[in-house]
Every structure is written in C-alpha cells, then in structure tokens.
Design an enzyme around this catalytic site. Structure first.
Site, PDB file in Angstrom:
ATOM      1  N   HIS A 160       1.066  -1.070  -0.069  1.00  0.00           N
ATOM      2  CA  HIS A 160       0.181  -0.204  -0.045  1.00  0.00           C
ATOM      3  C   HIS A 160       0.441   0.958   0.110  1.00  0.00           C
ATOM      4  CE1 HIS A 160      -2.790  -2.719   2.730  1.00  0.00           C
ATOM      5  NE2 HIS A 160      -3.372  -2.278   1.510  1.00  0.00           N
ATOM      6  N   CYS A 248      -3.156   0.402  10.035  1.00  0.00           N
ATOM      7  CA  CYS A 248      -3.917  -0.390   9.652  1.00  0.00           C
ATOM      8  C   CYS A 248      -4.990  -1.335  10.319  1.00  0.00           C
ATOM      9  CB  CYS A 248      -2.886  -1.526   8.443  1.00  0.00           C
ATOM     10  SG  CYS A 248      -2.401  -2.926  10.006  1.00  0.00           S
TER      11      CYS A 248
HETATM   12  C1  CIR Z   1      -3.125  -7.769   3.421  1.00  0.00           C
HETATM   13  O1  CIR Z   1      -2.268  -8.429   2.386  1.00  0.00           O
HETATM   14  O2  CIR Z   1      -4.620  -7.251   2.938  1.00  0.00           O
HETATM   15  C2  CIR Z   1      -3.586  -8.141   4.954  1.00  0.00           C
HETATM   16  N1  CIR Z   1      -2.623  -9.448   5.344  1.00  0.00           N
HETATM   17  C3  CIR Z   1      -2.206  -6.697   5.666  1.00  0.00           C
HETATM   18  C4  CIR Z   1      -2.692  -5.457   5.079  1.00  0.00           C
HETATM   19  C5  CIR Z   1      -2.096  -4.280   5.940  1.00  0.00           C
HETATM   20  N2  CIR Z   1      -2.969  -2.917   5.706  1.00  0.00           N
HETATM   21  C6  CIR Z   1      -2.894  -2.213   6.094  1.00  0.00           C
HETATM   22  O3  CIR Z   1      -1.127  -1.572   6.546  1.00  0.00           O
HETATM   23  N3  CIR Z   1      -4.025  -1.019   5.897  1.00  0.00           N
END
Ligand code: CIR
Length: 254
Positions: A160, A248
C-alpha cells in the site's frame, strides 16, 4: 464529536492472513497481545474505542483500515482489492452508519484504505495492486465535495501507499526510498527511512500529539523524534509479519 476509534479483534484464523513474500509463521496469541497494547494506547490518548468481534472467515479482518476511507463526515466503504477480503466491509459499514454518512465503492473500483491519507489539503491515494484508477475516481468525487484535491501516487514494491509513505506530523511523511516518485510529494516535508530499517518503520499519529511507532525502527524513530514529536514505541512484530503497519488496525474519526 468525541474522537472515536474502530478496531476489530484478531481471529484464530490469523495465521492464514495474506502475505506478499515468504511464508512466515504467525502467532495468534502474540499478535493478540500486541493488538491489546495498541488498543490501550489509543484509549489512553482519549479516543472512545469500539472493537468489532473477529470474523473467523476473514483472517485479515483486524486490518480494519482497509475497509473504509473517511473524508469529512462521509465514510466511503471500500471494495477491497483482494477479493477474499471483500466480506470484511459489512460489519464496519454497520458500525459507522450511526456516526457518518456511509457511501459505497462500486465495481470495477477497488481500494484499500491503506492506500489513502489526507495531508496539506490533498488526499494522496496509492495506485497499487489493491487500488485502481476507477476506485480513485470514486474517491475523487467525494473529496471534491469536501474541497480536497486528489493526488494519485503509483506505488512499487510494497502493498500500500502507507507501507512506504508514512504520515508522522503536520505535513511531514517518512518515505521508504525507491517506492514512489517523490516529486508527487512536493507539498510535503519528506524524511527518509533509514536504509538498515527498510520496511520496518510505521507510525500512527494520535489526537493528543503523540505518535505510536514500531519499536524495531530505532534510527528512523530518532529522525522523527528530532522534529520534537513525542513517540510511543510499541512491539508489532506479528502485525508487520502479516504486512500490516500501525495505521492498519484502526479507523480514527470524529
Ligand atoms: C493484506 O495483505 O491485505 C493484509 N495481510 C495486510 C493488510 C495491511 N493493511 C494496511 O496496512 N492498511
């Protein structure tokens, strides 16, 4: 409105979370301990915290930030870029509906909230594996209604935009070199993540002026502390192993 935070518990299925590289062993108990410490810091900063129950069918559901983008009084419920994460959004939408005007992203738009931050009068949006141009256009319509411009930022190498461009304080971000065209960030003050700590830094600025940071990134944290910002280092190793950063696990609003 009192500052609020929305979090979501970690499911037992967390070890099946999506991971871009390698096959790390994710420890759900350790992750839960780290998540509890994170929640307590947000509470101590004065937020009214709501915690949604975990959804066992969605190992990544703790990463609640990806399901919504808040602009002013509007919550844009995203259409997450990973199809297996799309079922995470309903519980979040229901919880936010009592506080914010809920709108929904439509196909073919995709977006993860981890690709979005607002700073210096603009909404910066990563064009990533998870967020596409159709998603950016739908967000731009809402941003325009709030007198905010949108700056799309193509993202390389990382999941991201906020895996590599971390808002820390006022108009300052910490950038992982080589991941974005820094010319697109010319309205911002840019610090660089220390080369020995590549992808370890992450930060969550809180309303009380403190910034929660990943304790693993000692040198980069020292750069940020030199701005005169109060840092609160925390261990989030299990969350980082699942490609998550400090923003997140929460949605902050109000
Ligand atoms: C993913 O790959 O979607 C999750 N394992 C990690 C998402 C992390 N999201 C974020 O940092 N906003």
């Amino acid at each position: 409105m009192r500052a609020r935070a929305l979090l979501r518990e970690i499911p037992q299925s967390f070890p099946k979370a999506l991971v871009r590289h390698g096959n790390p062993t994710l420890d759900v108990d350790r992750a839960r301990g780290q998540h509890d410490a994170y929640r307590r810091l947000i509470e101590a900063a004065g937020y009214q915290v709501s915690v949604l129950p975990a959804d066992e069918g969605h190992p990544d559901c703790l990463f609640v930030e990806d399901t919504v983008v808040i602009v002013g009084d509007t919550a844009l419920i995203t259409r997450p870029g990973a199809p297996t994460r799309r079922g995470e959004v309903e519980a979040v939408a229901a919880s936010l509906a009592s506080h914010l005007a809920v709108e929904r992203m439509k196909a073919p738009g995709t977006m993860d909230g981890g690709d979005v931050f607002t700073m210096a009068g603009s909404v910066y949006v990563g064009l990533s594996d998870r967020t596409n141009q159709a998603g950016v256009s739908q967000l731009a319509e809402i941003a325009q209604r709030h007198d905010l411009g949108v700056i799309p930022v193509p993202v390389a190498e990382v999941l991201h935009l906020k895996s590599a461009v971390h808002p820390v304080h006022e108009d300052t971000v910490v950038v992982t070199p080589g991941t974005v065209d820094e010319a697109l960030l010319s309205d911002l003050r840019v610090l660089h993540e220390d080369p020995d700590e590549r992808y370890q830094f992450s930060a969550l600025p809180l309303r009380n002026g403190t910034v929660v940071v990943d304790e693993a990134a000692h040198r980069t944290n020292a750069l940020v502390a030199a701005l005169g910002v109060g840092l609160v280092p925390i261990d989030v190793s299990e969350i980082r192993a699942a490609d998550g950063g400090l923003t997140c696990m929460s949605v902050l609003f109000g």
